[in-house]
Design a protein around this motif. Sequence first.
Motif, PDB file in Angstrom:
ATOM      1  N   MET A  27     -11.762 -33.089   5.493  1.00 29.39           N
ATOM      2  CA  MET A  27     -12.129 -33.889   4.338  1.00 29.39           C
ATOM      3  C   MET A  27     -11.231 -33.566   3.147  1.00 29.39           C
ATOM      4  SD  MET A  27     -14.175 -36.187   3.438  1.00 29.39           S
ATOM      5  CE  MET A  27     -14.990 -36.908   2.087  1.00 29.39           C
ATOM      6  N   ILE A  28     -10.959 -32.297   2.938  1.00 31.21           N
ATOM      7  CA  ILE A  28     -10.126 -31.910   1.796  1.00 31.21           C
ATOM      8  C   ILE A  28      -8.693 -32.402   1.980  1.00 31.21           C
ATOM      9  CG2 ILE A  28      -9.505 -29.627   2.671  1.00 31.21           C
ATOM     10  CD1 ILE A  28     -10.289 -30.352  -0.970  1.00 31.21           C
ATOM     11  N   PHE A  29      -8.235 -32.408   3.243  1.00 33.59           N
ATOM     12  CA  PHE A  29      -6.876 -32.891   3.506  1.00 33.59           C
ATOM     13  C   PHE A  29      -6.771 -34.390   3.226  1.00 33.59           C
ATOM     14  CE2 PHE A  29      -7.089 -29.129   6.346  1.00 33.59           C
ATOM     15  CZ  PHE A  29      -6.137 -28.373   5.676  1.00 33.59           C
ATOM     16  N   GLN A  30      -7.837 -35.125   3.517  1.00 32.29           N
ATOM     17  CA  GLN A  30      -7.853 -36.550   3.230  1.00 32.29           C
ATOM     18  C   GLN A  30      -7.769 -36.783   1.724  1.00 32.29           C
ATOM     19  OE1 GLN A  30     -11.422 -38.558   4.427  1.00 32.29           O
ATOM     20  NE2 GLN A  30     -10.524 -40.590   4.210  1.00 32.29           N
ATOM     21  N   GLN A  31      -8.507 -35.994   0.957  1.00 31.51           N
ATOM     22  CA  GLN A  31      -8.480 -36.131  -0.500  1.00 31.51           C
ATOM     23  C   GLN A  31      -7.099 -35.776  -1.060  1.00 31.51           C
ATOM     24  OE1 GLN A  31     -10.983 -37.412  -2.322  1.00 31.51           O
ATOM     25  NE2 GLN A  31     -12.078 -37.733  -0.402  1.00 31.51           N
ATOM     26  N   ILE A  32      -6.510 -34.717  -0.530  1.00 32.35           N
ATOM     27  CA  ILE A  32      -5.162 -34.319  -0.986  1.00 32.35           C
ATOM     28  C   ILE A  32      -4.155 -35.406  -0.638  1.00 32.35           C
ATOM     29  CG2 ILE A  32      -3.296 -32.674  -0.595  1.00 32.35           C
ATOM     30  CD1 ILE A  32      -5.461 -30.507  -0.304  1.00 32.35           C
ATOM     31  N   LEU A  33      -4.273 -35.956   0.569  1.00 30.84           N
ATOM     32  CA  LEU A  33      -3.369 -37.026   0.975  1.00 30.84           C
ATOM     33  C   LEU A  33      -3.529 -38.246   0.068  1.00 30.84           C
ATOM     34  CD1 LEU A  33      -1.286 -38.097   3.011  1.00 30.84           C
ATOM     35  CD2 LEU A  33      -3.218 -38.945   4.353  1.00 30.84           C
ATOM     36  N   LEU A  34      -4.759 -38.596  -0.276  1.00 28.93           N
ATOM     37  CA  LEU A  34      -4.987 -39.725  -1.170  1.00 28.93           C
ATOM     38  C   LEU A  34      -4.399 -39.472  -2.558  1.00 28.93           C
ATOM     39  CD1 LEU A  34      -8.616 -40.800  -0.219  1.00 28.93           C
ATOM     40  CD2 LEU A  34      -6.490 -42.029   0.220  1.00 28.93           C
ATOM     41  N   VAL A  35      -4.525 -38.246  -3.044  1.00 30.11           N
ATOM     42  CA  VAL A  35      -3.938 -37.910  -4.351  1.00 30.11           C
ATOM     43  C   VAL A  35      -2.424 -38.029  -4.298  1.00 30.11           C
ATOM     44  CG1 VAL A  35      -3.544 -36.009  -5.958  1.00 30.11           C
ATOM     45  CG2 VAL A  35      -5.848 -36.470  -5.137  1.00 30.11           C
ATOM     46  N   VAL A  36      -1.821 -37.486  -3.249  1.00 35.50           N
ATOM     47  CA  VAL A  36      -0.354 -37.554  -3.124  1.00 35.50           C
ATOM     48  C   VAL A  36       0.109 -39.006  -3.023  1.00 35.50           C
ATOM     49  CG1 VAL A  36       1.567 -37.005  -1.589  1.00 35.50           C
ATOM     50  CG2 VAL A  36      -0.107 -35.251  -2.153  1.00 35.50           C
ATOM     51  N   ILE A  37      -0.577 -39.809  -2.215  1.00 35.37           N
ATOM     52  CA  ILE A  37      -0.205 -41.215  -2.072  1.00 35.37           C
ATOM     53  C   ILE A  37      -0.397 -41.955  -3.391  1.00 35.37           C
ATOM     54  CG2 ILE A  37      -0.865 -43.401  -0.978  1.00 35.37           C
ATOM     55  CD1 ILE A  37      -1.423 -41.814   1.570  1.00 35.37           C
ATOM     56  N   VAL A  57      -0.439 -40.762  -6.568  1.00 39.47           N
ATOM     57  CA  VAL A  57       0.541 -40.340  -7.570  1.00 39.47           C
ATOM     58  C   VAL A  57       1.928 -40.861  -7.207  1.00 39.47           C
ATOM     59  CG1 VAL A  57       1.706 -38.326  -8.560  1.00 39.47           C
ATOM     60  CG2 VAL A  57      -0.771 -38.340  -8.338  1.00 39.47           C
ATOM     61  N   SER A  58       2.287 -40.775  -5.942  1.00 37.80           N
ATOM     62  CA  SER A  58       3.601 -41.271  -5.507  1.00 37.80           C
ATOM     63  C   SER A  58       3.724 -42.768  -5.739  1.00 37.80           C
ATOM     64  CB  SER A  58       3.822 -40.966  -4.030  1.00 37.80           C
ATOM     65  OG  SER A  58       3.771 -39.588  -3.796  1.00 37.80           O
ATOM     66  N   SER A  59       2.691 -43.503  -5.412  1.00 37.37           N
ATOM     67  CA  SER A  59       2.723 -44.948  -5.625  1.00 37.37           C
ATOM     68  C   SER A  59       2.842 -45.279  -7.107  1.00 37.37           C
ATOM     69  CB  SER A  59       1.472 -45.606  -5.047  1.00 37.37           C
ATOM     70  OG  SER A  59       1.384 -45.366  -3.675  1.00 37.37           O
ATOM     71  N   GLY A  60       2.100 -44.565  -7.929  1.00 33.85           N
ATOM     72  CA  GLY A  60       2.189 -44.784  -9.374  1.00 33.85           C
ATOM     73  C   GLY A  60       3.570 -44.488  -9.919  1.00 33.85           C
ATOM     74  N   LEU A  61       4.179 -43.406  -9.438  1.00 36.44           N
ATOM     75  CA  LEU A  61       5.534 -43.075  -9.883  1.00 36.44           C
ATOM     76  C   LEU A  61       6.540 -44.132  -9.449  1.00 36.44           C
ATOM     77  CD1 LEU A  61       5.611 -39.222  -9.259  1.00 36.44           C
ATOM     78  CD2 LEU A  61       5.616 -40.397 -11.455  1.00 36.44           C
ATOM     79  N   ILE A  62       6.388 -44.629  -8.241  1.00 37.05           N
ATOM     80  CA  ILE A  62       7.317 -45.648  -7.745  1.00 37.05           C
ATOM     81  C   ILE A  62       7.175 -46.939  -8.547  1.00 37.05           C
ATOM     82  CG2 ILE A  62       7.799 -47.168  -5.779  1.00 37.05           C
ATOM     83  CD1 ILE A  62       7.173 -44.749  -3.985  1.00 37.05           C
ATOM     84  N   VAL A  63       5.953 -47.354  -8.799  1.00 38.07           N
ATOM     85  CA  VAL A  63       5.740 -48.595  -9.557  1.00 38.07           C
ATOM     86  C   VAL A  63       6.254 -48.452 -10.984  1.00 38.07           C
ATOM     87  CG1 VAL A  63       3.961 -50.089 -10.523  1.00 38.07           C
ATOM     88  CG2 VAL A  63       3.838 -49.406  -8.135  1.00 38.07           C
TER      89      VAL A  63
END
Length: 165
Positions: free
Chosen positions: A1-11, A13-19
């Motif tokens: 569960m924690i890995f899913q949350q970390i993955l969602l945060v990384v995705i 933040v990365s998406s926001g930076l790209i946009v």
Amino acid sequence: MIFQQILLVVIGVSSGLIVSAGVFTVLISVGLIPRFAGKMHVARKIFALEEMVVLGTLAGGFFSIFSDWGKAGQFVREHELFGRVATEGVWNLVSTAFLIIFGVFAGIFVGCLALAIAEMLDTIPIFARRIGFRHGLGVAILAVALGKLTGSLIYFTQQVFLYGG
């Protein structure tokens, strides 16, 4: 569960930076901020102008994510800051004035951006010839258009705008 949350945060933040990088790349590539500075005769203050664009983008992003922080009208109405009767009238006047001012500035910005992009479109064939991109330009443009079409269809038919994902 924690890995899913970390993955969602990384995705996220990365998406926001790209946009945001894409938005600022468009603004820089069309030379919108220097053009504004030149037209307003404030070339000496171009760094302040660029900082205001960045701060406006950050504020817009902040209030779109944390919308509870932007509910000034609810606060004014609940606490009746101008008295019981006058609060509604004052708030309607202030909010209408804000919307008019915001609409004028947003319209000016979008109009200038559209004109700058239209001018930049003239450079695409020159750029394509200089880098030797002679074959496949039509296919690349068609692929981008079909990608936008597919994304829009998914967005609206699956009603992604209602639940965000």
